[in-house]
Design an enzyme around this catalytic site. Structure first.
Site, short mmCIF file in Angstrom:
data_model
loop_
_atom_site.label_atom_id
_atom_site.label_comp_id
_atom_site.label_asym_id
_atom_site.label_seq_id
_atom_site.Cartn_x
_atom_site.Cartn_y
_atom_site.Cartn_z
CG ASP A 166 -0.28 -0.53 2.44
OD1 ASP A 166 0.93 -0.24 2.63
OD2 ASP A 166 -0.93 -1.24 3.23
CG ASP A 185 1.31 3.99 4.47
OD1 ASP A 185 0.14 3.78 4.12
OD2 ASP A 185 1.96 3.18 5.16
CG ASP A 228 10.31 0.29 12.06
OD1 ASP A 228 10.51 1.01 11.04
OD2 ASP A 228 9.56 -0.70 12.04
#
Ligand code: ATP
Ligand code: MG
Length: 455
Positions: free
Chosen positions: A77, A79, A157
């Site tokens: 997807d 973002d 992260d």
């Protein structure tokens, strides 16, 4: 030293802590120095980026999609990250919904595709709160803290997950050295690894997921910490772990993921009963059964076929259920009751670690509790079992047990034949030979009891 001097010394500007802005500036990779082309980007994501940009906002693709595009993989997807605030985003798109009560995200919907648009955010004081969805914990963790694109990058992260594709000039913006790690195939936490794992222990699972999915090497300092910090997973809400475990096993490389989770001591904190049962016989059929279930899952993911989480969970937890059922049978329970009770016991222990929603737990239980019924092959029972709504999954599970060497292949073969057989052959299968053999066996047993050793 007089107090005043001491205070002055403590306040000397050159000794004050450096502000966060001390990070070096970003490296900008212009369009000519990277491989992302607009043709690879979802047209809907482009629409969102362009409209934000035209309205005067900064608009970038970020995270997994930038990483995957640079690697030549198809992103799951797209973002978007922006300096527009949620209300400003909503005003720009009619097809937009704000989700989350406090840390709000915008979902811009185009038919079945949703483009998630998030405002740049700074790290929360408590670290990881912002990665935990409210609905997963049932509580609101903190207020929104909007930030700059740079702050947004540093709270992510892994370095390869913190790259921005800027629609203003089609460049890739890199604050954290992600581009170099990407080229070297290295997965590296941003910042101090132990701090980042402690902030959010789920990052340990994400490390394993990205390592196997991307075929990257986990940076040594991030890798060595895993066994030591694995126990921190015990503090994560089981509902959040359910989502993460699904992502781990539906990534298309479940077999490798499972092996890595065990190698780094993480698996035992997710499925403690399974880990204990597998450790009892390291090369036996229980491990084969799990491995085969995961292989099947990987094959289905590769073929784009649907994967049913309950089947996966049924396989992952079968060995503890089987052992517990055997124990109860030894105490005199019938096989049906033993499996029922064992299922309840294993489930209630398991959900303290990784939640299992009802829609998964119910069919999973059925798959288990139908297993003893395959052994009864006389009279009307086989036909009744065949018409059970969960027959197909339970039969697939029986095949799995047979392939793994847990049960005699003859039983699974009988059921395969029974399904294919016409009416008259079915009648023979459930009456004639089976009954006859049984009677003969009984009479022989009566005559020479010591010779009967079959069980
Ligand atoms: P996938 O392709 O599997 O979706 P992804 O990188 O897009 O991989 P997501 O879980 O969708 O992973 O998260 C999107 C981005 O949000 C990540 O790339 C990362 O930058 C950031 N992120 C997600 N979870 C965390 C976390 N626990 N801690 C820090 N950053 C996170
Ligand atoms: Mg993603």
């Amino acid at each position: 030293m007089p107090i005043l001097n001491l205070v002055k010394k403590l306040l000397k500007p050159e000794e004050a802590p450096k502000p966060a802005a001390a990070h070096p500036g970003p490296r900008i990779y212009p369009r000519s120095q990277h491989s992302i082309s607009r043709r690879q980007i979802s047209p809907n994501a482009l629409k969102v980026l362009y409209r934000l940009h035209k309205a005067g906002f900064r608009a970038c693709l970020v995270g997994g999609c930038v990483r995957d595009l640079l690697l030549g993989r198809e992103p799951k997807d797209f973002d978007v990250a922006t300096d527009a605030h949620p209300e400003q985003i909503r005003k720009l798109f009619r097809n937009c919904r704000l989700i989350g009560r406090r840390f709000r995200l915008a979902h811009v919907r185009f038919g079945r595709e949703i483009i998630e648009v998030a405002t740049f955010r700074a790290a929360a004081p408590e670290g990881a709160g912002d990665w935990v969805r409210e609905e997963e914990t049932g509580r609101v963790l903190r207020d929104n803290v909007y930030g700059t694109i740079e702050e947004d990058a540093w709270r992510r992260d892994f370095t390869v997950n913190a790259l921005y594709y800027d629609i203003a000039d089609f460049s890739v913006v890199d604050y954290v050295g992600g581009m170099e790690d990407l080229k070297a195939g290295v997965l590296r936490l941003i910042g101090e690894p132990e701090v980042r794992y402690r902030e959010d222990p789920v990052r340990m699972l994400r490390a394993v997921r990205f390592m196997t999915k991307l075929g990257f090497v986990l940076d040594e300092s991030c890798r060595l910490l895993l066994p030591r910090l694995a126990h921190l997973l015990e503090d994560i809400p089981p509902a959040r772990l359910y989502e993460e475990v699904l992502k781990l096993f539906l990534s298309g490389c479940a077999v490798q993921t499972f092996e890595a989770l065990r190698r780094y001591g993480l698996f035992g904190h997710l499925f403690p009963l399974t880990e204990r049962a597998l450790a009892r016989q390291p090369d036996g059929f229980p491990l084969t059964l799990v491995a085969k279930a995961l292989e099947n899952t990987d094959r289905r993911v590769a073929e784009d076929a649907p994967v049913t989480p309950y089947f996966l969970y049924a396989a992952l937890l079968w060995e503890p259920v089987r052992l517990e059922a055997l124990r109860r049978q030894a105490e005199g329970a019938t096989s049906a009751v033993a499996v029922q009770e064992a299922a309840s016991e294993v489930l209630s222990a398991q959900v303290r670690h990784v939640a299992i929603p009802k829609r998964v737990a119910l069919p999973m239980r059925e798959v288990w509790t139908l297993q003893p019924r395959f052994e009864r092959r006389q009279g009307g029972r086989p036909l009744r079992l065949l018409s059970h709504p969960r027959f197909r999954a339970a039969y697939d599970f029986l095949l799995l047990r047979s392939e793994a060497g847990e049960i005699e292949p003859e039983l699974a073969e009988w059921w395969t034949r029974f399904q294919q057989a016409g009416e008259s052959e079915r009648r023979k299968m459930i009456q004639g030979p089976a009954r006859g053999r049984r009677r003969r066996r009984r009479s022989r047993r009566r005559a020479k009891p010591r010779e009967t050793s079959e069980s």
